[in-house]
Write an enzyme that holds these catalytic residues in place. Structure first.
Site, PDB file in Angstrom:
ATOM      1  N   THR A  22     -11.987 -14.103  -1.228  1.00 17.04           N
ATOM      2  CA  THR A  22     -12.217 -12.786  -0.628  1.00 17.04           C
ATOM      3  C   THR A  22     -11.495 -12.665   0.701  1.00 17.04           C
ATOM      4  O   THR A  22     -11.230 -13.673   1.376  1.00 17.04           O
ATOM      5  CB  THR A  22     -13.720 -12.507  -0.427  1.00 17.04           C
ATOM      6  OG1 THR A  22     -13.884 -11.084  -0.343  1.00 17.04           O
ATOM      7  CG2 THR A  22     -14.287 -13.156   0.824  1.00 17.04           C
ATOM      8  N   ARG A  61     -16.536  -2.160  -2.183  1.00 19.42           N
ATOM      9  CA  ARG A  61     -15.350  -1.314  -2.316  1.00 19.42           C
ATOM     10  C   ARG A  61     -14.323  -1.947  -3.256  1.00 19.42           C
ATOM     11  O   ARG A  61     -13.618  -1.236  -3.971  1.00 19.42           O
ATOM     12  CB  ARG A  61     -14.734  -1.003  -0.951  1.00 19.42           C
ATOM     13  CG  ARG A  61     -13.737   0.126  -1.033  1.00 19.42           C
ATOM     14  CD  ARG A  61     -13.435   0.799   0.289  1.00 19.42           C
ATOM     15  NE  ARG A  61     -12.706  -0.005   1.239  1.00 19.42           N
ATOM     16  CZ  ARG A  61     -13.217  -0.531   2.343  1.00 19.42           C
ATOM     17  NH1 ARG A  61     -14.498  -0.381   2.640  1.00 19.42           N
ATOM     18  NH2 ARG A  61     -12.475  -1.244   3.165  1.00 19.42           N
ATOM     19  N   ASP A 107       0.799  -1.233   0.000  1.00 19.94           N
ATOM     20  CA  ASP A 107       0.000   0.000   0.000  1.00 19.94           C
ATOM     21  C   ASP A 107       0.830   1.281   0.000  1.00 19.94           C
ATOM     22  O   ASP A 107       0.418   2.301   0.558  1.00 19.94           O
ATOM     23  CB  ASP A 107      -0.973  -0.003   1.177  1.00 19.94           C
ATOM     24  CG  ASP A 107      -2.187  -0.875   0.882  1.00 19.94           C
ATOM     25  OD1 ASP A 107      -2.568  -0.973  -0.298  1.00 19.94           O
ATOM     26  OD2 ASP A 107      -2.749  -1.454   1.834  1.00 19.94           O
ATOM     27  N   SER A 133     -18.426 -11.842   8.065  1.00 27.92           N
ATOM     28  CA  SER A 133     -19.471 -12.755   7.615  1.00 27.92           C
ATOM     29  C   SER A 133     -18.947 -14.154   7.890  1.00 27.92           C
ATOM     30  O   SER A 133     -17.758 -14.325   8.134  1.00 27.92           O
ATOM     31  CB  SER A 133     -19.768 -12.581   6.127  1.00 27.92           C
ATOM     32  OG  SER A 133     -18.904 -13.387   5.356  1.00 27.92           O
ATOM     33  N   GLY A 138      -9.681 -17.390  -6.920  1.00 31.05           N
ATOM     34  CA  GLY A 138     -10.104 -16.125  -6.352  1.00 31.05           C
ATOM     35  C   GLY A 138     -10.697 -16.352  -4.965  1.00 31.05           C
ATOM     36  O   GLY A 138     -11.458 -17.296  -4.754  1.00 31.05           O
ATOM     37  N   ASP A 182      -7.390  -3.914  -4.902  1.00 33.47           N
ATOM     38  CA  ASP A 182      -7.061  -2.588  -4.368  1.00 33.47           C
ATOM     39  C   ASP A 182      -5.731  -2.064  -4.912  1.00 33.47           C
ATOM     40  O   ASP A 182      -5.521  -0.860  -5.031  1.00 33.47           O
ATOM     41  CB  ASP A 182      -6.954  -2.599  -2.832  1.00 33.47           C
ATOM     42  CG  ASP A 182      -7.949  -3.499  -2.131  1.00 33.47           C
ATOM     43  OD1 ASP A 182      -8.410  -4.478  -2.742  1.00 33.47           O
ATOM     44  OD2 ASP A 182      -8.256  -3.237  -0.963  1.00 33.47           O
ATOM     45  N   TRP A 229     -12.650  -0.099  -6.282  1.00 37.86           N
ATOM     46  CA  TRP A 229     -11.206  -0.022  -6.586  1.00 37.86           C
ATOM     47  C   TRP A 229     -10.980  -0.439  -8.037  1.00 37.86           C
ATOM     48  O   TRP A 229     -10.098   0.090  -8.722  1.00 37.86           O
ATOM     49  CB  TRP A 229     -10.382  -0.908  -5.658  1.00 37.86           C
ATOM     50  CG  TRP A 229     -10.313  -0.540  -4.190  1.00 37.86           C
ATOM     51  CD1 TRP A 229     -10.428  -1.407  -3.131  1.00 37.86           C
ATOM     52  CD2 TRP A 229     -10.067   0.761  -3.597  1.00 37.86           C
ATOM     53  NE1 TRP A 229     -10.280  -0.730  -1.937  1.00 37.86           N
ATOM     54  CE2 TRP A 229     -10.058   0.599  -2.189  1.00 37.86           C
ATOM     55  CE3 TRP A 229      -9.857   2.031  -4.123  1.00 37.86           C
ATOM     56  CZ2 TRP A 229      -9.853   1.663  -1.309  1.00 37.86           C
ATOM     57  CZ3 TRP A 229      -9.653   3.097  -3.239  1.00 37.86           C
ATOM     58  CH2 TRP A 229      -9.648   2.905  -1.862  1.00 37.86           C
TER      59      TRP A 229
HETATM   60  N1  GLY Z   1      -7.448  -1.236   0.686  1.00 38.49           N
HETATM   61  C1  GLY Z   1      -8.049  -1.772   1.839  1.00 38.49           C
HETATM   62  C2  GLY Z   1      -9.487  -1.504   1.936  1.00 38.49           C
HETATM   63  O1  GLY Z   1     -10.091  -1.021   0.983  1.00 38.49           O
HETATM   64  O2  GLY Z   1     -10.044  -1.791   3.005  1.00 38.49           O
END
Ligand code: GLY
Length: 390
Positions: free
Chosen positions: A223, A235, A103, A354, A221, A163, A239
């Site tokens: 999550t 989100r 990040d 969840s 894939g 992200d 992204w």
């Molecule tokens: N990039 C981490 C989030 O969106 O929580």
């Protein structure tokens, strides 16, 4: 494209943009006495942020708000506070404080790259170049991607996450200012790998994607923050919207226009009637699950970025969509005064547990610092010919 979002909402007007931006900038300035020489935490509690050190992946969004507000007002205390924070980012990268993750763009683009672009800060430039080196060091040739989290090469973390597309502008910027092409080459390869694997046939996206560390073969894939592996985390999809717009900005590869449209059209089609997304698109109208306003702010910025490169009809379509998302945020989520909150945007969700993901509840139905930032960025995009920090 006849999606629910068109039915019931007028786009935000120029007068509303102007007033909302003025309010947001005043709120940022009102936070300065408490948060000039420190950072806001990743999310609020009871709609109020507490102070935080320069840790985790989020403090750059507070510095970014200071720069956006400074661009709008030219108030010296905003610039002084931002410059103090840029020095903190310089110390952080020099001392290697919590930087073993991908990040670096979220941290260093809205803080240090912004400082360099806006004020010519040599400290910001040097810090951001070190951050770009740190990010580039996470590139995995086997698979061709930037490893998001954990020890490099560890099989249980040999994955990319959607992200990361927002971290790549730091690499493109580093190539521009250093003249060294390898940063951009890494970004190009990461985009190619990520978009080949995170996009599903129905135009939803995986949050993360694993590869085989021995061969680089794509595996599956999964999550981390969505409802379940096969769902679309709101989100994450956002992204993807902004990430593909930025991918196109830097590569001009026509294929990324189509990818952007697919990801964005899915996002728009899944919105509830009031246009504020639930935290995962598993949930829609009538659900009691929380919203994630930040997803909408991120997606609005992505649509406004991409509209610059599209033909007239599609540019108008996505600009209109972004303005409707912003009208909804203004109506349902925008903070109006300091009694309500010391943030800008209510009703975000950082993480929601969840039975199918690995999260604990965190910042549920709260402000989060990136939601505040992207809300102000979108207002800025709508009111000026803004030069992105990304
Ligand atoms: N990039 C981490 C989030 O969106 O929580």
């Amino acid at each position: 494209m006849d999606t629910p979002y068109r039915a019931n909402m007028a786009p935000i007007t120029p007068a509303q943009v102007s007033a909302a931006k003025q309010t947001a900038c005043a709120l940022v300035q009102a936070s300065l006495p408490e948060f000039a020489h420190t950072f806001k935490y990743s999310h609020s509690e009871g709609n109020f942020y507490s102070a935080s050190e320069n840790l985790d992946w989020t403090p750059g969004f507070w510095t970014g708000q200071l720069w956006l507000a400074w661009e709008a007002t030219h108030a010296q205390p905003l610039r002084d506070a931002a410059a103090w924070q840029v020095h903190s980012f310089w110390e952080r990268i020099c001392n290697h404080v919590e930087v073993d993750h991908h990040d670096m763009g979220f941290l260093y683009s809205p803080s240090c790259v912004a400082a360099y672009k806006l004020t010519g800060s040599e400290e910001g430039k040097a810090a951001a170049l070190l951050a770009a080196d740190q990010l580039a060091g996470r590139f995995q040739k086997k698979g061709g991607f930037l490893q998001a989290w954990g020890k490099l090469g560890a099989p249980d973390n040999y994955r990319l996450i959607i992200d990361c597309l927002l971290n790549l502008p730091l690499l493109y910027w580093a190539s521009e200012v250093s003249g060294k092409p390898h940063y951009a080459e890494i970004a190009n390869q990461h985009i190619h790998t990520a978009l080949n694997h995170v996009l599903r046939a129905d135009d939803s996206t995986y949050h993360t994607y694993f590869f085989d560390p021995a061969t680089g073969a794509p595996l599956r894939g999964v999550t981390a923050q969505g409802y379940c592996d096969g769902s679309a985390w709101a989100r994450g999809q956002a992204w993807g919207v902004y990430g593909t717009a930025l991918a196109y900005r830097y590569t001009r590869r026509p294929a990324y226009i189509e990818t952007f449209c697919r990801i964005t059209d899915f996002f728009l089609a899944k919105l509830p009637q009031d246009l504020v997304p639930y935290w995962d698109f598993t949930f829609g109208d009538g659900s009691t699950e929380p919203r994630d306003s930040s997803a909408s702010a991120v997606a609005a910025c992505g649509m406004l970025e991409m509209a610059q490169y599209l033909d007239g009809a599609r540019a108008a379509y996505y600009t209109d969509a972004a303005k409707k998302l912003m009208a909804a945020l203004l109506q349902h989520c925008a903070v109006q005064n300091t009694q309500q909150s010391n943030g800008l945007l209510l009703h975000g969700t950082y993480a929601r547990d969840s039975q199918f993901n690995t999260c604990q509840n965190r910042g549920v139905d709260e402000c989060n610092i990136w939601g505040d930032y992207y809300y102000l960025e979108a207002l800025t995009r709508l009111s000026t010919g803004w030069h992105p920090y990304w």
